[in-house]
Design an enzyme around this catalytic site. Structure first.
Site, short mmCIF file in Angstrom:
data_model
loop_
_atom_site.label_atom_id
_atom_site.label_comp_id
_atom_site.label_asym_id
_atom_site.label_seq_id
_atom_site.Cartn_x
_atom_site.Cartn_y
_atom_site.Cartn_z
N GLY A 143 0.86 -1.19 0.00
CA GLY A 143 0.00 0.00 0.00
C GLY A 143 0.89 1.23 0.00
N HIS A 202 -8.94 -1.44 18.62
CA HIS A 202 -8.74 -0.14 17.98
C HIS A 202 -10.11 0.30 17.47
CE1 HIS A 202 -6.47 3.01 16.17
NE2 HIS A 202 -6.65 2.63 14.93
N ARG A 214 -14.69 2.39 11.77
CA ARG A 214 -13.68 1.50 11.17
C ARG A 214 -14.34 0.20 10.71
NH1 ARG A 214 -10.77 3.64 15.77
NH2 ARG A 214 -9.09 4.99 15.06
N ASP A 251 1.89 -1.47 -4.64
CA ASP A 251 0.52 -0.95 -4.65
C ASP A 251 -0.09 -1.34 -6.00
OD1 ASP A 251 -0.97 1.60 -2.96
OD2 ASP A 251 -1.77 1.13 -4.95
N GLY A 276 1.05 4.18 3.98
CA GLY A 276 2.16 3.36 3.49
C GLY A 276 3.38 4.20 3.13
N ARG A 295 -11.22 5.44 6.21
CA ARG A 295 -12.59 5.90 6.50
C ARG A 295 -12.90 7.22 5.82
NH1 ARG A 295 -13.46 6.14 12.85
NH2 ARG A 295 -11.21 6.31 13.02
N GLY A 349 -0.32 4.40 -0.23
CA GLY A 349 -1.15 5.57 0.03
C GLY A 349 -0.48 6.43 1.09
#
Ligand code: APR
Length: 310
Positions: free
Chosen positions: A7, A174, A87, A32, A12, A81, A9
């Site tokens: 990942g 979490h 989440r 990715d 990451g 989110r 993003g």
């Protein structure tokens, strides 16, 4: 030392940057599905090396070939989110992604230690472990380090002191059943309960629980990544350096705190090979019962997950 981050993003790429700049790895591979994204970010980071003064190679790719032989993997692939989402709303879509990552990454790096950060965290850690078949101590999740840092930040701001003078811990899941643990918080060596009243502590606990949502609401697109990537990189450092450092992490419980067979945020000793030991703190009865409640909630969601098809 070879580290893969899946990942590229926000979470990451900042994690890759922190690991590369720390110099702990010879190579960091970032993969990715978006063509060009990891390659472009890797090239940019490589060009920062002469200025920042690090030698770690950063490799961007859209496949898993370059990840072979990784010692550590951080899994950030997945949707973040949007404002108003919990989440848990990400459960189904991210479950598919996590299974895909496990299937592609694990065969060529069979000895890797894996740190999952994709949400919903506890459930995605469980799912990755099952999909990988790796021993439980080599698969863990990052949440507690972040939630703890948020708690410490809020306490420091409330009391007008340095965050470095606050020592806190958060346990549990979490999410809604996060268990910040006021009984264990120390402020410049003194218990928090001596320097703040119950109402103030409750308000700090609640803001910590909602810490991620507060940032999502402000950003409007995407979720937090500076503190999250600091937390993930700290876990990578503990494992890579075989530091035996005790940190709050999402780890597999086998009877500790009276909880068995579930991934949950607890203090754990991290070093080579992943989680070496779960540490049992002297919690209050209310805190232990909140932790058990969190364990039951995660277990139920994981049972729902196993009903989802591929
Ligand atoms: N394989 C690899 N990468 C993937 C895959 C996949 N199967 N599916 C999605 N991705 C990539 C996306 O292309 C994107 O670049 O994951 C990246 C996610 O990046 P962002 O949307 O910026 O999200 P980020 O803020 O990084 O959060 C990632 O961490 O905190 C959690 O809730 C958050 O689950 C989310 C994850």
């Amino acid at each position: 030392m070879k580290v893969t981050v899946v990942g590229a993003g926000k979470y990451g790429s900042t994690t890759v940057q922190r690991i590369a700049e720390s110099g702990l790895a010879d190579e960091v591979v970032m993969t990715d599905i978006v063509e060009g994204l990891p390659q472009g970010l890797a090239l940019d980071m490589m060009q920062s090396r002469p200025i920042e003064g690090f030698e770690t190679r950063v490799v961007g790719t859209n496949t898993y070939a370059e990840t072979a032989g990784s010692d550590i993997c951080v899994v950030t692939a997945g949707l973040p989110r949007k404002p108003g989402m919990s989440r848990m709303d990400l459960l189904e879509v991210n479950a598919k992604i996590i299974k895909d990552v496990a299937k592609n990454f694990c065969p060529a790096s069979p000895d890797a230690v894996v740190i999952v950060v994709t949400n919903p965290l506890d459930e995605m850690t469980h799912l990755f472990r099952d999909a990988s078949g790796f021993p439980h101590q080599r698969v863990m999740g990052q949440a507690g380090m972040l939630d703890t840092a948020r708690f410490e930040h809020f306490v420091a701001e409330e009391l007008g002191i340095s965050p470095l003078q606050v020592e806190a811990i958060t346990l549990g899941s979490h999410g809604e059943t996060m268990v910040p643990v006021p009984s264990q918080v120390k402020v410049a060596g003194k218990p928090l309960t001596e320097v703040a009243d119950d109402a103030t502590i409750e308000q700090l606990v609640q803001r910590t629980r909602d810490g991620g949502a507060e940032i999502v609401a402000l950003l409007k697109t995407g979720s937090a990544y500076y503190a999250p990537s600091s937390a993930a990189a700290a876990m990578v450092e503990a494992v890579a350096g075989d530091k035996d450092e005790v940190m709050p992490v999402c780890a597999w419980l086998t009877g500790q705190y009276g909880i068995d067979g579930v991934y949950l945020g607890v203090p754990a000793k991290l070093g080579a090979g992943g989680v070496k030991e779960i540490v049992e703190l002297p919690l209050t009865d209310a805190e232990v019962s909140a932790l058990r409640g969190a364990g039951n909630a995660v277990r139920e969601k994981c049972a729902d997950l196993s009903k989802l098809g591929d």
